[in-house]
Design an enzyme around this catalytic site. Structure first.
Site, PDB file in Angstrom:
ATOM      1  N   HIS A 251       3.808  -2.162   3.118  1.00  0.00           N
ATOM      2  CA  HIS A 251       3.702  -0.773   2.635  1.00  0.00           C
ATOM      3  C   HIS A 251       5.015  -0.365   1.969  1.00  0.00           C
ATOM      4  O   HIS A 251       6.080  -0.475   2.590  1.00  0.00           O
ATOM      5  CB  HIS A 251       3.414   0.185   3.795  1.00  0.00           C
ATOM      6  CG  HIS A 251       2.104  -0.068   4.465  1.00  0.00           C
ATOM      7  ND1 HIS A 251       1.928  -1.082   5.374  1.00  0.00           N
ATOM      8  CD2 HIS A 251       0.904   0.571   4.341  1.00  0.00           C
ATOM      9  CE1 HIS A 251       0.673  -1.072   5.799  1.00  0.00           C
ATOM     10  NE2 HIS A 251       0.036  -0.095   5.189  1.00  0.00           N
TER      11      HIS A 251
ATOM     12  N   HIS B  96      -6.038   3.185  -4.299  1.00  0.00           N
ATOM     13  CA  HIS B  96      -5.948   3.429  -2.852  1.00  0.00           C
ATOM     14  C   HIS B  96      -6.299   4.887  -2.541  1.00  0.00           C
ATOM     15  O   HIS B  96      -5.741   5.470  -1.611  1.00  0.00           O
ATOM     16  CB  HIS B  96      -4.536   3.095  -2.387  1.00  0.00           C
ATOM     17  CG  HIS B  96      -4.402   2.771  -0.927  1.00  0.00           C
ATOM     18  ND1 HIS B  96      -5.259   1.949  -0.244  1.00  0.00           N
ATOM     19  CD2 HIS B  96      -3.466   3.166  -0.011  1.00  0.00           C
ATOM     20  CE1 HIS B  96      -4.877   1.843   1.018  1.00  0.00           C
ATOM     21  NE2 HIS B  96      -3.787   2.581   1.182  1.00  0.00           N
TER      22      HIS B  96
ATOM     23  N   ASP C  83       0.819  -1.216   0.000  1.00  0.00           N
ATOM     24  CA  ASP C  83       0.000   0.000   0.000  1.00  0.00           C
ATOM     25  C   ASP C  83       0.851   1.263   0.000  1.00  0.00           C
ATOM     26  O   ASP C  83       1.984   1.268   0.495  1.00  0.00           O
ATOM     27  CB  ASP C  83      -0.886   0.043   1.256  1.00  0.00           C
ATOM     28  CG  ASP C  83      -2.027  -0.946   1.213  1.00  0.00           C
ATOM     29  OD1 ASP C  83      -2.106  -1.721   0.248  1.00  0.00           O
ATOM     30  OD2 ASP C  83      -2.831  -0.946   2.160  1.00  0.00           O
ATOM     31  N   ASP C  84       0.279   2.333  -0.547  1.00  0.00           N
ATOM     32  CA  ASP C  84       0.724   3.731  -0.358  1.00  0.00           C
ATOM     33  C   ASP C  84       1.736   4.244  -1.373  1.00  0.00           C
ATOM     34  O   ASP C  84       2.005   5.439  -1.397  1.00  0.00           O
ATOM     35  CB  ASP C  84       1.284   3.977   1.048  1.00  0.00           C
ATOM     36  CG  ASP C  84       0.272   3.705   2.140  1.00  0.00           C
ATOM     37  OD1 ASP C  84      -0.907   3.434   1.817  1.00  0.00           O
ATOM     38  OD2 ASP C  84       0.647   3.748   3.329  1.00  0.00           O
TER      39      ASP C  84
ATOM     40  N   HIS D 295      -4.965   9.297  -0.144  1.00  0.00           N
ATOM     41  CA  HIS D 295      -4.870   8.454   1.053  1.00  0.00           C
ATOM     42  C   HIS D 295      -5.807   8.949   2.155  1.00  0.00           C
ATOM     43  O   HIS D 295      -5.406   9.147   3.307  1.00  0.00           O
ATOM     44  CB  HIS D 295      -3.424   8.403   1.562  1.00  0.00           C
ATOM     45  CG  HIS D 295      -3.154   7.207   2.433  1.00  0.00           C
ATOM     46  ND1 HIS D 295      -3.145   7.272   3.814  1.00  0.00           N
ATOM     47  CD2 HIS D 295      -2.892   5.909   2.114  1.00  0.00           C
ATOM     48  CE1 HIS D 295      -2.892   6.068   4.302  1.00  0.00           C
ATOM     49  NE2 HIS D 295      -2.729   5.221   3.297  1.00  0.00           N
TER      50      HIS D 295
END
Length: 203
Positions: A172, A84, A33-34, A88
């Protein structure tokens, strides 16, 4: 355990989302993620290549806009991508309309059928609005690589303790997680391979 592997009751709050994909073979779904960001994502890609592992990257639209070459490299190397949000954002802090606009903005850069809400927080009305357009992916294991309080060995232990057949595992590719990730990721992949797991992207 409430964080690392969400209990059944919590999963039932979002019944139209995907938490785990069990199958006949021991399979694990690594997700990141991210990202993508230049400080971490290229290293992750090289580690995955080294072990011949494919993963799914849930990208923040703003990072894709800033690093389009990295986003294209993710796909070129055979990895799956997912939305995503653009910035965020947490769904519980936004109304349905504002949240969907942010997701839609990210979709213009990412163009994926997969969506994961940042922090795993959404209002039920947001889930209902998104479920017809996306496969909403949650997780079975959160490694907590982002935690500044956890020793890297404890992050690795989360992988070993909670991963099972069909687990969707969250790492991440972010600056916050970088220190733990650089230690844990290769060791986690080696442990999973030694224990008979195969790796797949979401599909």
């Amino acid at each position: 355990m409430l964080i690392e592997q969400p209990p059944f009751v919590y999963r039932m709050l979002y019944p139209e989302t995907i938490w785990r994909i069990p199958g006949k073979e021991k399979t694990v779904y690594l997700t990141f993620d991210d990202g993508p960001i230049p400080e971490v994502t290229p290293w992750v890609l090289d580690i995955l290549d080294h072990y011949d592992v494919k993963a799914t990257f849930f990208c923040v639209g703003d990072n894709v806009a800033r690093n389009p070459h990295l986003f294209e490299e993710l796909k070129r190397r055979g990895h799956q991508v997912g939305n995503h949000t653009m910035n965020h954002i947490q769904g519980i802090k936004f109304g349905v309309s504002g949240y969907l606009k942010n997701v839609d903005k990210a979709d213009k850069y990412i163009d994926s059928i997969f969506f994961r809400p940042p922090h795993g927080h959404m209002k039920l009305a947001q889930v209902r609005a998104l479920r017809h357009r996306y496969r909403i992916i949650m997780w079975d294991v959160v490694t907590r690589d982002y935690s500044k309080k956890l020793d890297p060995e404890l992050v690795l232990e989360n992988v070993k303790k909670y991963t099972r057949n069909g687990s969707i595992v969250v790492f991440h590719d972010s600056l916050k997680a970088e220190k733990n990730l650089r230690y844990v990721l290769p060791k986690a992949i080696e442990w999973l391979l030694e224990n008979g797991y195969r790796f797949e992207t979401l599909r």
